[in-house]
Design a protein around this motif. Structure first.
Motif, short mmCIF file in Angstrom:
data_model
loop_
_atom_site.label_atom_id
_atom_site.label_comp_id
_atom_site.label_asym_id
_atom_site.label_seq_id
_atom_site.Cartn_x
_atom_site.Cartn_y
_atom_site.Cartn_z
N UNK A 35 23.77 44.18 -77.06
CA UNK A 35 23.29 42.80 -77.00
C UNK A 35 24.38 41.92 -76.39
N UNK A 36 23.97 41.07 -75.44
CA UNK A 36 24.91 40.13 -74.81
C UNK A 36 24.33 38.73 -74.87
N UNK A 37 25.16 37.77 -75.25
CA UNK A 37 24.74 36.37 -75.29
C UNK A 37 25.14 35.68 -73.99
N UNK A 38 24.24 34.85 -73.47
CA UNK A 38 24.48 34.10 -72.24
C UNK A 38 24.44 32.61 -72.59
N UNK A 64 22.05 46.89 -66.00
CA UNK A 64 21.62 48.26 -66.30
C UNK A 64 22.38 48.87 -67.48
N UNK A 65 23.46 48.23 -67.93
CA UNK A 65 24.23 48.73 -69.06
C UNK A 65 23.93 47.96 -70.34
N UNK A 66 23.10 46.92 -70.24
CA UNK A 66 22.78 46.07 -71.40
C UNK A 66 21.31 46.25 -71.75
N UNK A 67 21.03 46.39 -73.02
CA UNK A 67 19.64 46.58 -73.45
C UNK A 67 18.97 45.26 -73.84
N UNK A 68 19.74 44.29 -74.35
CA UNK A 68 19.17 43.02 -74.79
C UNK A 68 20.07 41.87 -74.34
N UNK A 69 19.45 40.89 -73.70
CA UNK A 69 20.15 39.68 -73.27
C UNK A 69 19.58 38.48 -74.02
N UNK A 70 20.49 37.70 -74.59
CA UNK A 70 20.05 36.56 -75.39
C UNK A 70 20.66 35.27 -74.84
N UNK A 91 17.18 39.63 -63.31
CA UNK A 91 17.50 40.59 -64.37
C UNK A 91 16.46 41.70 -64.41
N UNK A 92 15.22 41.35 -64.30
CA UNK A 92 14.15 42.36 -64.37
C UNK A 92 14.14 43.26 -63.15
N UNK A 93 14.59 42.75 -62.02
CA UNK A 93 14.63 43.57 -60.81
C UNK A 93 15.77 44.58 -60.85
N UNK A 94 16.87 44.24 -61.52
CA UNK A 94 18.05 45.09 -61.50
C UNK A 94 18.16 46.04 -62.68
N UNK A 95 17.42 45.80 -63.73
CA UNK A 95 17.54 46.65 -64.91
C UNK A 95 16.34 46.50 -65.83
N UNK A 96 16.47 47.10 -67.01
CA UNK A 96 15.38 47.07 -67.99
C UNK A 96 15.76 46.30 -69.25
N UNK A 97 16.71 45.40 -69.14
CA UNK A 97 17.15 44.66 -70.32
C UNK A 97 16.05 43.72 -70.80
N UNK A 98 15.89 43.67 -72.11
CA UNK A 98 14.94 42.74 -72.72
C UNK A 98 15.61 41.39 -72.93
N UNK A 99 14.86 40.32 -72.69
CA UNK A 99 15.40 38.98 -72.84
C UNK A 99 14.89 38.39 -74.15
N UNK A 100 15.83 38.11 -75.03
CA UNK A 100 15.52 37.57 -76.36
C UNK A 100 16.25 36.24 -76.50
#
Length: 213
Positions: free
Chosen positions: A116-119, A135-141, A170-179
């Motif tokens: 999880x990474x906070x922005x 591509x290395x992060x599963x969840x972006x907040x 973000x969606x084009x470059x990886x599969x990270x979910x945005x929360x």
């Protein structure tokens, strides 16, 4: 008589000079030649030994420097281990120097669990790093919203912070979910005690996520 004395002197001097010349041009004896040859051999041997010792010293010095400065890198290990950053005696200066450095590996994951990474909107560099390592992060907040009380109503602020272009990248470059993270500035006790108010807060958040994400 005087002429005889002069002639005898001249003859004696000429004979002495001729004897000196004969001694000067007299060939060396075999013993002297052998001693000179042995001396030359000793000089050559000593020179060779000195040259060999100096060459060995230079080689040892260079080999020691090479082995002391060469680090064997295991590409299977994470980047921080490859650079020798994980250790028990780190100094504050090393932490400061490495503060802005990032891994050269932007795609391969070494950690199998969720990440999880906070922005934050006040740190624009975080947006770029999130896209780079998506591509290395599963969840972006992203920290975009605040839930506030305005009289008897709940209002969700921060909609203007939501960046749809960044979400698309973000969606084009990886599969990270945005929360999206929501800062609760409303009175927590009211949300816990009042069911309708709590449901109102939940509906506001769900509706925003459906519209934006």
């Amino acid at each position: 008589m005087a002429a005889k004395k002069r002639s005898s002197r001249i003859s004696s001097s000429s004979s002495s000079s001729s004897s000196r010349q004969s001694e000067a041009f007299k060939p060396s004896s075999p013993d002297s030649v052998k001693s000179q040859t042995n001396r030359h051999r000793w000089l050559i041997t000593i020179f060779f030994i000195v040259f060999l010792i100096i060459s060995l010293l230079i080689y040892c010095q260079r080999y020691y420097y090479y082995t002391a400065t060469t680090v064997v890198v295991d590409v299977e290990k994470p980047y921080v281990y490859q650079r020798g950053l994980v250790k028990v005696d780190s100094t504050y200066r090393e932490v400061i120097d490495e503060n802005l450095n990032v891994s050269e590996n932007i795609s391969r994951r070494h950690f199998g669990n969720p990440v999880l990474a906070y922005i934050t909107p006040w740190n624009s560099k975080g947006y770029d790093l999130a896209k780079k390592f998506s591509s290395k992060i599963t969840h972006l907040s992203p920290v975009w919203y605040e839930l506030k009380n305005e009289g008897s109503k709940l209002v969700l602020h921060g909609r203007h912070n939501a960046d749809r272009g960044w979400i698309s990248d973000i969606r084009m470059k990886g599969n990270a979910l945005i929360l999206p993270r929501i800062v609760l500035e409303a009175i927590p006790l009211d949300l816990l005690k009042k069911k309708k108010l709590r449901e109102k807060a939940i509906n506001l958040i769900i509706m925003e996520c459906k519209i934006r994400y």
